[in-house]
Design a protein around this motif. Structure first.
Motif, PDB file in Angstrom:
ATOM      1  N   ARG A   1     -28.565  -0.818 -12.578  1.00 25.93           N
ATOM      2  CA  ARG A   1     -27.712  -1.940 -12.422  1.00 25.93           C
ATOM      3  C   ARG A   1     -26.356  -1.501 -12.093  1.00 25.93           C
ATOM      4  O   ARG A   1     -25.621  -2.444 -11.544  1.00 25.93           O
ATOM      5  N   VAL A   2     -26.024  -0.246 -12.372  1.00 26.19           N
ATOM      6  CA  VAL A   2     -24.546   0.122 -11.792  1.00 26.19           C
ATOM      7  C   VAL A   2     -24.719   1.631 -11.356  1.00 26.19           C
ATOM      8  O   VAL A   2     -25.905   2.139 -11.574  1.00 26.19           O
ATOM      9  N   GLN A   3     -23.801   2.076 -10.594  1.00 26.33           N
ATOM     10  CA  GLN A   3     -24.182   3.475 -10.018  1.00 26.33           C
ATOM     11  C   GLN A   3     -23.355   4.483 -10.864  1.00 26.33           C
ATOM     12  O   GLN A   3     -23.454   5.696 -10.733  1.00 26.33           O
ATOM     13  N   ALA A   4     -22.234   3.868 -11.832  1.00 24.74           N
ATOM     14  CA  ALA A   4     -21.669   5.086 -12.327  1.00 24.74           C
ATOM     15  C   ALA A   4     -20.932   4.217 -13.528  1.00 24.74           C
ATOM     16  O   ALA A   4     -20.739   3.078 -13.649  1.00 24.74           O
ATOM     17  N   VAL A   5     -20.515   5.082 -14.643  1.00 21.89           N
ATOM     18  CA  VAL A   5     -19.979   4.695 -15.829  1.00 21.89           C
ATOM     19  C   VAL A   5     -18.572   5.523 -16.012  1.00 21.89           C
ATOM     20  O   VAL A   5     -18.549   6.551 -15.630  1.00 21.89           O
ATOM     21  N   VAL A   6     -17.606   4.846 -16.569  1.00 21.11           N
ATOM     22  CA  VAL A   6     -16.620   5.299 -16.823  1.00 21.11           C
ATOM     23  C   VAL A   6     -16.310   5.087 -18.384  1.00 21.11           C
ATOM     24  O   VAL A   6     -16.190   4.011 -18.935  1.00 21.11           O
ATOM     25  N   THR A   7     -15.812   6.217 -19.031  1.00 21.25           N
ATOM     26  CA  THR A   7     -15.345   5.827 -20.501  1.00 21.25           C
ATOM     27  C   THR A   7     -14.322   6.794 -21.092  1.00 21.25           C
ATOM     28  O   THR A   7     -14.243   7.910 -20.630  1.00 21.25           O
ATOM     29  N   ALA A   8     -13.543   6.232 -21.700  1.00 17.04           N
ATOM     30  CA  ALA A   8     -12.289   6.981 -22.508  1.00 17.04           C
ATOM     31  C   ALA A   8     -12.533   6.994 -23.845  1.00 17.04           C
ATOM     32  O   ALA A   8     -11.625   7.634 -24.808  1.00 17.04           O
ATOM     33  N   GLY A   9     -13.716   6.679 -24.386  1.00 19.18           N
ATOM     34  CA  GLY A   9     -14.090   6.992 -25.831  1.00 19.18           C
ATOM     35  C   GLY A   9     -14.565   8.184 -26.358  1.00 19.18           C
ATOM     36  O   GLY A   9     -14.327   9.147 -25.455  1.00 19.18           O
TER      37      GLY A   9
ATOM     38  N   VAL B   1     -18.199  -3.707 -13.999  1.00 14.48           N
ATOM     39  CA  VAL B   1     -18.836  -4.640 -15.217  1.00 14.48           C
ATOM     40  C   VAL B   1     -18.129  -4.024 -16.523  1.00 14.48           C
ATOM     41  O   VAL B   1     -18.089  -2.656 -16.699  1.00 14.48           O
ATOM     42  N   LEU B   2     -17.274  -4.742 -17.136  1.00 18.74           N
ATOM     43  CA  LEU B   2     -16.649  -4.514 -18.473  1.00 18.74           C
ATOM     44  C   LEU B   2     -17.814  -4.570 -19.425  1.00 18.74           C
ATOM     45  O   LEU B   2     -18.203  -5.690 -19.865  1.00 18.74           O
ATOM     46  N   VAL B   3     -17.946  -3.768 -20.279  1.00 18.69           N
ATOM     47  CA  VAL B   3     -18.984  -3.744 -21.445  1.00 18.69           C
ATOM     48  C   VAL B   3     -18.073  -3.638 -22.628  1.00 18.69           C
ATOM     49  O   VAL B   3     -17.322  -2.690 -22.978  1.00 18.69           O
ATOM     50  N   GLY B   4     -18.298  -4.549 -23.543  1.00 24.89           N
ATOM     51  CA  GLY B   4     -17.627  -4.666 -24.970  1.00 24.89           C
ATOM     52  C   GLY B   4     -17.946  -6.156 -25.499  1.00 24.89           C
ATOM     53  O   GLY B   4     -18.686  -7.081 -25.082  1.00 24.89           O
ATOM     54  N   GLU B   5     -17.283  -6.188 -26.606  1.00 25.02           N
ATOM     55  CA  GLU B   5     -17.250  -7.517 -27.307  1.00 25.02           C
ATOM     56  C   GLU B   5     -16.752  -8.555 -26.458  1.00 25.02           C
ATOM     57  O   GLU B   5     -15.366  -8.512 -26.166  1.00 25.02           O
ATOM     58  N   SER B   6     -17.345  -9.552 -26.285  1.00 25.29           N
ATOM     59  CA  SER B   6     -17.224 -10.791 -24.879  1.00 25.29           C
ATOM     60  C   SER B   6     -16.106 -11.261 -25.426  1.00 25.29           C
ATOM     61  O   SER B   6     -15.116 -11.628 -24.512  1.00 25.29           O
TER      62      SER B   6
ATOM     63  N   ILE C   1     -24.722   0.928 -23.946  1.00 21.87           N
ATOM     64  CA  ILE C   1     -25.179  -0.430 -23.249  1.00 21.87           C
ATOM     65  C   ILE C   1     -24.702   0.097 -21.674  1.00 21.87           C
ATOM     66  O   ILE C   1     -25.497  -0.175 -20.757  1.00 21.87           O
ATOM     67  N   CYS C   2     -23.581   0.701 -21.582  1.00 16.64           N
ATOM     68  CA  CYS C   2     -23.333   1.359 -20.291  1.00 16.64           C
ATOM     69  C   CYS C   2     -24.201   2.214 -19.767  1.00 16.64           C
ATOM     70  O   CYS C   2     -24.852   2.261 -18.678  1.00 16.64           O
ATOM     71  N   ALA C   3     -24.628   3.108 -20.595  1.00 18.20           N
ATOM     72  CA  ALA C   3     -25.577   4.169 -20.270  1.00 18.20           C
ATOM     73  C   ALA C   3     -26.941   3.394 -19.811  1.00 18.20           C
ATOM     74  O   ALA C   3     -27.669   3.881 -18.890  1.00 18.20           O
ATOM     75  N   ARG C   4     -27.447   2.418 -20.507  1.00 22.09           N
ATOM     76  CA  ARG C   4     -28.563   1.535 -20.241  1.00 22.09           C
ATOM     77  C   ARG C   4     -28.680   1.092 -18.772  1.00 22.09           C
ATOM     78  O   ARG C   4     -29.410   0.950 -18.072  1.00 22.09           O
ATOM     79  N   LEU C   5     -27.305   0.332 -18.672  1.00 22.03           N
ATOM     80  CA  LEU C   5     -27.040  -0.212 -17.374  1.00 22.03           C
ATOM     81  C   LEU C   5     -27.188   0.879 -16.122  1.00 22.03           C
ATOM     82  O   LEU C   5     -27.664   0.677 -15.156  1.00 22.03           O
ATOM     83  N   LEU C   6     -26.634   2.120 -16.308  1.00 20.01           N
ATOM     84  CA  LEU C   6     -26.878   3.067 -15.516  1.00 20.01           C
ATOM     85  C   LEU C   6     -28.250   3.552 -15.006  1.00 20.01           C
ATOM     86  O   LEU C   6     -28.908   3.607 -14.137  1.00 20.01           O
ATOM     87  N   LYS C   7     -28.895   3.610 -16.382  1.00 23.68           N
ATOM     88  CA  LYS C   7     -30.414   4.068 -16.316  1.00 23.68           C
ATOM     89  C   LYS C   7     -31.227   3.099 -15.471  1.00 23.68           C
ATOM     90  O   LYS C   7     -32.060   3.306 -14.896  1.00 23.68           O
TER      91      LYS C   7
END
Lengths: 354, 354
Positions: free
Chosen positions: B91-99, B32-37, B82-88
């Protein structure tokens, strides 16, 4: 100028210590070898030529690597303690030891004492980088440091960078981390404010990577952080060298390439040979006090004695004392409003600086 | 298994993030790519081929690298939040961020939450060495750590070493220094006693160099020490590589030798390429949370997603929760006599573990 060597301290004592001392003496440095005089006499007799300018002072005891640092209090006739006494009595200008570091620190603090305005001496290590050299202190003399200690480290690092590394207006950085809310907590913020008020060229917070970026000429941290930094870096350099040797050695083209590129590898090795530094100074003691690696062999001891001689030549000890005294007058004014050193401070001796 | 990527975080977002994600998706990982669509749609359209299994979730805001970590609280529609919310919401099992790492940590702690028995999540980095791999934690999630936190880190490191590094009975070491009276002060001695009582394979104090000696499979320290260790080591590896390149490049025999030994150098480079690791897990969060380097390009993002997938495959999160719960029952019994977590403890949140 005379330098005392704790000839009984270190993994290769006294043989390598005596050989290293003789190599340094051959360069015209007057030395006092401290240790069991019979053993030292044998070692000296075994050498092809005993250079002039070497005196032996007898010590009947040794603080071993396994001894508790406080053993130096009981072992009043130990080589490290007699070295410290020679320095205290100004019969030598510096001491070099590769023995029990903790014991050396106790001997330095209790027998020799610190210069006025310095509560805790600090070990200073020099890291090479693309832009020159960065002095990091403390790399292991104290596990904790309060803001006022970090300020003293900063002043000593400043003088060291000026006199030894010939850095004109040393940029001083405070070791921090970049990944945390508020960047490091209350103690670090206090240290930041104290360092801002020193009149030094304080460039603010730096990170672990800045040891090699050259963004600062002096980086201050507590001795726990500095010690982990130094030892992990030393180990990484060794690990990478071994890894490269293995990859080159496991292919015949690798072995051939390495053979052809030999002068380049030799130059690389010289640049990264930590034993060229020989020893790190314990700054803030009333005289030169140099801690060499316990694994030091003759060449490292020779380098250590050279560094001690440089230290004396540059009159680093007097300059440190003067600069600390100059800044000392501002200390109460600076620190009193922070209540930083108050007896009821929540940051007791066991707590950490950041 | 599905993994969310904070496509707006990092120096090269969103372009390299989208490319890295597509490389991972081509290997069969649902993303799931999260960002400005709008931006993400353009980036995806620009690719030669959009692999299946990529969904886009819109986020109108971004927490920038310059933002304060707490900005994540205000920016409720930011990509990391929003990534964190998806994990909570599982809806996903993991989050990856380079931010922004600080912001990621705040999002993980406040939006996702920690597993029972873990007060503070810890970042775990793996260091290669002659004998295998050593996990060091915390490398930057917390600047301070009390003995009870170090115990939690030890448990998480133990599970990580078992499941990810396939170490049978991981030896756990406590980061310390070897040059100080009493080896590190009161807090470290308390931590030592707490770790002794965990039932883990606790091997006692280790030093900075042991990251590469392989004497321990897991080393625990506070995030300040760990962060300085990680960043200085990364910088040293880069500095040594540049130095070697310079020495080889400055002589024609050096250039020739390097050319001949090219395969060996390439093998060496692969072994020391930190971007192969891609990301470090933030352990103790209710789900996989991976922090990639801010400088990550597509290849590093691909590696990060692979690591996140490994994490999910190994069911690390459930195993962590179980093991922590198992040891949690002993906690009060262990810590109560030490008064370690008492409200009137002199070691408040601002102090350090050792």
């Amino acid at each position: 100028m005379r330098i005392a060597i704790d000839a009984m301290g270190g993994d290769h004592a006294p043989g390598e210590l005596v050989r290293g001392a003789c190599m340094a003496a051959a360069e015209g440095i007057d030395l006092v070898l401290v240790g069991e005089s019979g053993r030292l006499g044998e070692e000296l007799a075994a050498l092809p030529k005993r250079p002039p300018g070497i005196e032996v002072v007898h010590a009947s005891q040794v603080v071993t690597m396994e001894d508790h640092p406080l053993a130096v209090r009981q072992k009043r006739d130990s080589s490290i303690r007699i070295c410290a006494r020679l320095l205290k009595e100004e019969r030598v200008q510096a001491v070099v030891t590769a023995g029990n570091t903790g014991a050396a620190m106790v001997a330095a603090k209790t027998v020799v004492g610190t210069i006025e305005g310095v509560d805790r001496p600090a070990l200073a290590a020099v890291f090479p980088n693309h832009r020159g050299k960065t002095v990091v202190l403390d790399i292991g003399a104290n596990v904790s440091a309060r803001p006022s200690h970090l300020r003293q480290f900063a002043v000593m690092g400043h003088v060291y960078a000026q006199l030894v590394n010939q850095t004109d207006r040393p940029r001083v950085g405070l070791m921090s981390v970049g990944v945390e809310e508020g960047k490091g907590g209350e103690m670090l913020r206090r240290a930041f404010r104290v360092l801002e008020g020193t009149g030094l060229n304080f460039v603010g917070n730096v990170e672990g990577g800045d040891v090699y970026s050259g963004e600062a000429d002096v980086i201050v941290c507590d001795g726990f952080v500095g010690n982990v930094l130094l030892k992990s870096n030393e180990a990484l350099a060794g690990y990478l060298a071994a890894l490269l040797r293995r990859e080159l050695g496991s292919r015949w083209l690798g072995r051939l390439g390495a053979l052809i590129a030999r002068p380049a590898f030799a130059a690389y090795k010289r640049r990264t040979d930590w034993s060229e530094y020989g020893a790190v100074p314990l700054l803030g003691v009333r005289g030169g006090f140099f801690i060499a690696h316990g694994r030091s062999r003759a060449h490292a001891i020779q380098s250590a004695v050279r560094r001690a001689a440089e230290f004396c030549d540059a009159d680093l000890h007097r300059r440190l004392r003067e600069k600390v005294a100059e800044l000392h007058s501002r200390e109460e004014e600076l620190l009193a409003p922070l209540g930083e050193d108050g007896a009821d401070s929540p940051w007791d001796g066991a707590s950490r600086p950041v």
